[in-house]
Design a protein around this motif. Structure first.
Motif, PDB file in Angstrom:
ATOM      1  N   LEU A  39      36.609 -42.432 -31.422  1.00  0.00           N
ATOM      2  CA  LEU A  39      37.047 -41.134 -32.143  1.00  0.00           C
ATOM      3  C   LEU A  39      36.838 -39.821 -30.787  1.00  0.00           C
ATOM      4  O   LEU A  39      37.762 -39.050 -30.664  1.00  0.00           O
ATOM      5  N   VAL A  42      39.148 -40.956 -28.386  1.00  0.00           N
ATOM      6  CA  VAL A  42      40.328 -40.586 -28.279  1.00  0.00           C
ATOM      7  C   VAL A  42      41.026 -39.219 -29.012  1.00  0.00           C
ATOM      8  O   VAL A  42      41.657 -38.644 -28.315  1.00  0.00           O
ATOM      9  N   THR A  43      39.928 -38.006 -29.539  1.00  0.00           N
ATOM     10  CA  THR A  43      39.892 -37.530 -30.226  1.00  0.00           C
ATOM     11  C   THR A  43      39.421 -35.975 -29.056  1.00  0.00           C
ATOM     12  O   THR A  43      39.952 -34.921 -29.322  1.00  0.00           O
ATOM     13  N   LEU A 102      45.876 -30.874 -30.474  1.00  0.00           N
ATOM     14  CA  LEU A 102      43.741 -31.008 -30.071  1.00  0.00           C
ATOM     15  C   LEU A 102      42.922 -30.639 -30.662  1.00  0.00           C
ATOM     16  O   LEU A 102      41.779 -31.457 -31.609  1.00  0.00           O
ATOM     17  N   PHE A 105      42.409 -32.877 -33.758  1.00  0.00           N
ATOM     18  CA  PHE A 105      41.452 -34.106 -33.664  1.00  0.00           C
ATOM     19  C   PHE A 105      40.357 -33.841 -33.498  1.00  0.00           C
ATOM     20  O   PHE A 105      39.794 -35.119 -34.109  1.00  0.00           O
ATOM     21  N   GLY A 106      40.525 -32.920 -33.319  1.00  0.00           N
ATOM     22  CA  GLY A 106      38.530 -32.220 -32.655  1.00  0.00           C
ATOM     23  C   GLY A 106      37.623 -32.697 -34.032  1.00  0.00           C
ATOM     24  O   GLY A 106      36.686 -33.140 -34.195  1.00  0.00           O
ATOM     25  N   SER A 108      39.162 -34.011 -36.608  1.00  0.00           N
ATOM     26  CA  SER A 108      39.117 -35.606 -37.377  1.00  0.00           C
ATOM     27  C   SER A 108      37.625 -35.464 -37.043  1.00  0.00           C
ATOM     28  O   SER A 108      36.970 -36.469 -37.919  1.00  0.00           O
ATOM     29  N   PHE A 109      37.103 -35.965 -35.691  1.00  0.00           N
ATOM     30  CA  PHE A 109      35.717 -36.874 -34.811  1.00  0.00           C
ATOM     31  C   PHE A 109      34.816 -35.172 -36.279  1.00  0.00           C
ATOM     32  O   PHE A 109      33.086 -36.094 -35.980  1.00  0.00           O
TER      33      PHE A 109
END
Length: 263
Positions: A39, A42-43, A102, A105-106, A108-109
């Motif tokens: 993660l 990727v994120t 972005l 996604f961040g 989600s990390f």
């Protein structure tokens, strides 16, 4: 010989180390560390690349952040910089929707880190509307990484070690408390923050000794893929330390502190 082994095993149990190993298996620590690294690459990395690109001080961009975190120097640092450095026009080519994606996604990390902490302390998962906590933690993480790079350029030796240690403990102490919604007392979270920082310092030393020559050899043998594999291996180590440090903090609270009420 058997007598000494029994004494060693008894001492291991008295320290509570058996419980710590068992807790690591229950948490699937290595599996979580692998997920953390994936993660992060990727994120989180794309978001940090954009943030580093708008740095007004222009201290080398995201590649310098990564090199500083891994403790690389010389030829290994140049190998990572040559491969990881994004285009100077990365901000111009990132659309508004791309920036939003972005950020999502961040978050989600951050959510995966929050879930790991909740599993360590055996707490129920927070409701979806607590995503604002994940967003604020992500901003704080970016600020923490940024100040680490800036202090690295300004300070050296004992001064930087002291500042890095203090800010690291404060960040991981606050981060656990914030992501867990204040469900665990501050004093119970401090050992985990200290253990996390000790682990990161140890990982930096390991990276300097092992990953520095490995980056060079992999760059020659496998090119870009080889360097990325070393970076991913380092991220796995970071994930192991982040979750393992928090887990060690809870283990310390349960096995090396006198029992007391929660009130």
């Amino acid at each position: 010989m058997k007598r000494y082994l029994r004494v060693l095993h008894h001492g291991w149990d008295r320290l509570g180390a058996t419980a710590l190993v068992r807790r690591g298996r229950e948490l699937e620590l290595m599996h979580r560390a692998l997920g953390f690294a994936t993660l992060a690459l990727v994120t989180l990395a794309p978001l940090l690349i954009v943030v580093a690109a708008v740095d007004p001080l222009r201290r080398g961009g995201f590649a310098s952040w990564l090199v500083d975190g891994m403790g690389l120097t010389g030829q290994s640092a140049r190998a990572v910089t040559d491969i990881i450095s994004p285009s100077p026009r990365v901000v111009d080519t990132t659309s508004v929707w791309g920036g939003v994606a972005l950020a999502v996604f961040g978050v989600s990390f951050a959510g995966s880190v929050q879930n790991g902490y909740e599993r360590i302390w055996k707490l129920p998962s927070g409701p979806w509307h607590r995503v604002w906590r994940q967003a604020i933690w992500l901003v704080a993480l970016t600020a923490y990484v940024y100040q680490e790079v800036q202090t690295g350029a300004a300070l050296h030796g004992p001064e930087r070690i002291a500042l890095t240690s203090v800010t690291g403990v404060l960040f991981f102490w606050w981060g656990q408390h914030f992501l867990l919604g204040g469900q665990v007392r501050w004093r119970d979270l401090l050992p985990g923050a200290v253990a996390t920082m000790i682990g990161l310092i140890g990982l930096r030393g390991f990276s300097y000794l092992v990953f520095t020559p490995l980056v060079i050899s992999n760059a020659v043998s496998y090119g870009t893929v080889g360097v990325v594999l070393v970076v991913e291996s380092w991220l796995i180590g970071v994930g192991f330390v982040v979750y393992g440090g928090a887990m060690t903090g809870r283990w310390f609270r349960e096995h090396h502190r006198p029992a007391r009420g929660d009130g």
